[in-house]
Design a protein around this motif. Structure first.
Motif, PDB file in Angstrom:
ATOM      1  N   GLY A 144       0.784  -1.163   0.049  1.00 23.24           N
ATOM      2  CA  GLY A 144       0.075  -0.122  -0.026  1.00 23.24           C
ATOM      3  C   GLY A 144       0.685   1.127   0.091  1.00 23.24           C
ATOM      4  O   GLY A 144       0.241   2.440  -0.180  1.00 23.24           O
ATOM      5  N   VAL A 145       2.098   0.861   0.224  1.00 25.83           N
ATOM      6  CA  VAL A 145       3.123   2.232   0.052  1.00 25.83           C
ATOM      7  C   VAL A 145       2.967   2.598  -1.293  1.00 25.83           C
ATOM      8  O   VAL A 145       2.791   4.144  -1.553  1.00 25.83           O
ATOM      9  CB  VAL A 145       4.379   1.822   0.576  1.00 25.83           C
ATOM     10  CG1 VAL A 145       5.358   3.065   0.171  1.00 25.83           C
ATOM     11  CG2 VAL A 145       4.445   1.480   1.808  1.00 25.83           C
ATOM     12  N   THR A 146       3.104   1.920  -2.358  1.00 25.36           N
ATOM     13  CA  THR A 146       3.331   2.385  -3.554  1.00 25.36           C
ATOM     14  C   THR A 146       1.946   3.267  -4.158  1.00 25.36           C
ATOM     15  O   THR A 146       2.180   4.261  -4.585  1.00 25.36           O
ATOM     16  CB  THR A 146       3.503   1.177  -4.759  1.00 25.36           C
ATOM     17  OG1 THR A 146       4.672   0.750  -4.286  1.00 25.36           O
ATOM     18  CG2 THR A 146       3.388   1.626  -6.168  1.00 25.36           C
ATOM     19  N   PRO A 147       0.904   2.925  -4.160  1.00 25.64           N
ATOM     20  CA  PRO A 147      -0.297   3.680  -4.281  1.00 25.64           C
ATOM     21  C   PRO A 147      -0.444   4.948  -3.441  1.00 25.64           C
ATOM     22  O   PRO A 147      -0.973   6.136  -3.849  1.00 25.64           O
ATOM     23  CB  PRO A 147      -1.587   2.975  -4.150  1.00 25.64           C
ATOM     24  CG  PRO A 147      -1.188   1.487  -4.025  1.00 25.64           C
ATOM     25  CD  PRO A 147       0.199   1.518  -3.400  1.00 25.64           C
ATOM     26  N   ALA A 148       0.287   5.165  -2.274  1.00 28.23           N
ATOM     27  CA  ALA A 148       0.398   6.389  -1.596  1.00 28.23           C
ATOM     28  C   ALA A 148       1.191   7.350  -2.044  1.00 28.23           C
ATOM     29  O   ALA A 148       1.266   8.493  -1.681  1.00 28.23           O
ATOM     30  CB  ALA A 148       0.535   5.941   0.026  1.00 28.23           C
ATOM     31  N   VAL A 149       2.156   6.928  -2.804  1.00 27.27           N
ATOM     32  CA  VAL A 149       3.187   7.938  -3.209  1.00 27.27           C
ATOM     33  C   VAL A 149       2.889   9.049  -4.131  1.00 27.27           C
ATOM     34  O   VAL A 149       2.950  10.177  -3.764  1.00 27.27           O
ATOM     35  CB  VAL A 149       4.377   7.225  -3.951  1.00 27.27           C
ATOM     36  CG1 VAL A 149       5.455   7.953  -4.625  1.00 27.27           C
ATOM     37  CG2 VAL A 149       5.177   6.111  -2.913  1.00 27.27           C
ATOM     38  N   SER A 150       1.997   8.610  -5.143  1.00 27.05           N
ATOM     39  CA  SER A 150       1.369   9.847  -6.270  1.00 27.05           C
ATOM     40  C   SER A 150       0.318   9.047  -6.877  1.00 27.05           C
ATOM     41  O   SER A 150       0.298   8.003  -6.978  1.00 27.05           O
ATOM     42  CB  SER A 150       2.563   9.971  -7.071  1.00 27.05           C
ATOM     43  OG  SER A 150       2.985   9.138  -7.642  1.00 27.05           O
ATOM     44  N   GLN A 151      -0.403   9.890  -7.687  1.00 24.65           N
ATOM     45  CA  GLN A 151      -1.613   9.170  -8.418  1.00 24.65           C
ATOM     46  C   GLN A 151      -0.720   8.762  -9.477  1.00 24.65           C
ATOM     47  O   GLN A 151      -1.180   7.418  -9.976  1.00 24.65           O
ATOM     48  CB  GLN A 151      -2.312  10.493  -9.061  1.00 24.65           C
ATOM     49  CG  GLN A 151      -3.450   9.976 -10.010  1.00 24.65           C
ATOM     50  CD  GLN A 151      -4.343   9.240  -9.098  1.00 24.65           C
ATOM     51  OE1 GLN A 151      -5.119   9.825  -8.307  1.00 24.65           O
ATOM     52  NE2 GLN A 151      -4.783   7.788  -9.511  1.00 24.65           N
TER      53      GLN A 151
END
Length: 353
Positions: free
Chosen positions: A150-157
């Motif tokens: 879930g870190v990856t989708p939190a980085v940016s759109q």
């Protein structure tokens, strides 16, 4: 995997390919020496780390086949990150471009002082690279497993869009998809909440890995604290499966934080064949807790592709992540033999001669 009356049945042991692909951002980690505060002295130690990179390294160290997909700057820092990953046996597939690498600062905690993380990753190569930069059909060809946090989708759109494109390609290619929810409050800053985004990722996952807070913040499902803990966590897993019937397996890590130096550590697994609780470890004099959840995910994935035994897979993952607390840096470098030794009851720490 085969369809049966509309229900998906999984036998992880029979995955045709044991190649495990992960996708995410690797960062430069800067940390003061020992237990110092940031900039207490003019020295910062450097290592590389990031959730999916940590998983890839741990899988490779355990003896699995790991492929790591990311975006990196075309400079000496990006080159060093690739060398670091490859030195542990990870097959790195990086989109290289002009720009910068994300950075995070870690101030290690001690006693009752908690650790602190400061992110500096806005505008990194990974954060701004869109889905057109990755040929997912090629990258996932022959893969048996795809892992995302879930870190990856939190980085940016853009990073979220890339992650979803990868998930769709993995599903099309028949790979098992695992999602470690990994809620990071400091990262959700581009206008969407974790639950807005990660519930859709969960609808496409086969295995969900999380802790109690992750499930609450990312999926909107709360733990019933009025129940006995054993019943509460079983119910929590049941609720996840009810809301996401596409998910046959939910693993939840349980951390009891007595101080920064002493934690209780265990996990539960609601699988296809039953519900299991791991042994609980009382971990004292913690060297490094960063990366423990990633090492749990990696060991669980590795074990599920090696052994047709859910209880054994859970115990292996709990033991592996316990050992991570003794290893500095983001990466878990505990070998398979060390994990099996602890898993089988030898946790004395006596010198092996």
């Amino acid at each position: 995997m085969a369809l049966n009356n509309g229900m998906m049945y999984y036998c992880f042991m029979n995955i045709q390919s044991k190649t495990i692909v992960t996708f995410g951002e690797i960062m430069l980690r800067l940390r003061p020496p020992a237990r110092e505060l940031l900039f207490q002295s003019p020295v910062l130690e450097t290592v590389f780390g990031g959730s999916e990179a940590n998983v890839a390294v741990s899988v490779a160290v355990l003896g699995g086949r790991a492929v790591y997909v990311t975006a990196l700057p075309s400079n000496a820092v990006g080159d060093a990150a690739v060398r670091s990953l490859r030195s542990y046996g990870v097959d790195v597939k990086a989109y290289r471009t002009e720009g910068r690498m994300g950075i995070y600062y870690l101030e290690g905690g001690a006693c009752q002082r908690p650790s602190q993380v400061i992110y500096d990753r806005n505008g990194s190569c990974f954060a701004v690279s869109g889905p057109d930069k990755y040929d997912w059909d090629s990258l996932l060809f022959g893969a048996g497993w795809f892992h995302l946090s879930g870190v990856t989708p939190a980085v940016s759109q853009s990073a979220s869009d890339c992650g979803m494109a990868a998930v769709h390609a993995a599903k099309k290619n028949g790979a098992v998809i695992s999602l470690d929810l990994n809620y990071r409050n400091k990262l959700w800053r581009y206008g969407k909440s974790a639950s807005d985004v990660l519930r859709e990722f969960a609808r496409n996952a086969d295995v969900i890995i999380a802790n109690e807070e992750d499930i609450q913040k990312c999926l909107g499902i709360s733990l019933n604290e009025r129940l006995h803990p054993d019943e509460a966590y079983r119910e929590l897993c049941d609720k996840v499966k009810e809301q996401f019937p596409n998910v046959p397996m939910v693993a939840v890590t349980l951390r009891f934080s007595y101080s920064a130096d002493r934690n209780g550590w265990s996990a539960v697994l609601s699988g296809e064949k039953g519900y299991y609780q791991s042994r609980q470890y009382d971990i004292e004099n913690i060297v490094e807790r960063v990366g423990a959840g990633d090492s749990f995910a990696a060991a669980l994935i590795y074990a599920l592709t090696e052994w047709n035994d859910e209880q054994q897979a859970l115990e292996f993952a709990a033991a592996s992540s316990c050992l991570k607390h003794s290893i500095p840096g983001d990466f878990n470098l505990a070998a398979k033999e060390q994990v099996l030794t602890l898993m089988n009851g030898n946790g004395t720490g006596r010198i092996q001669r």
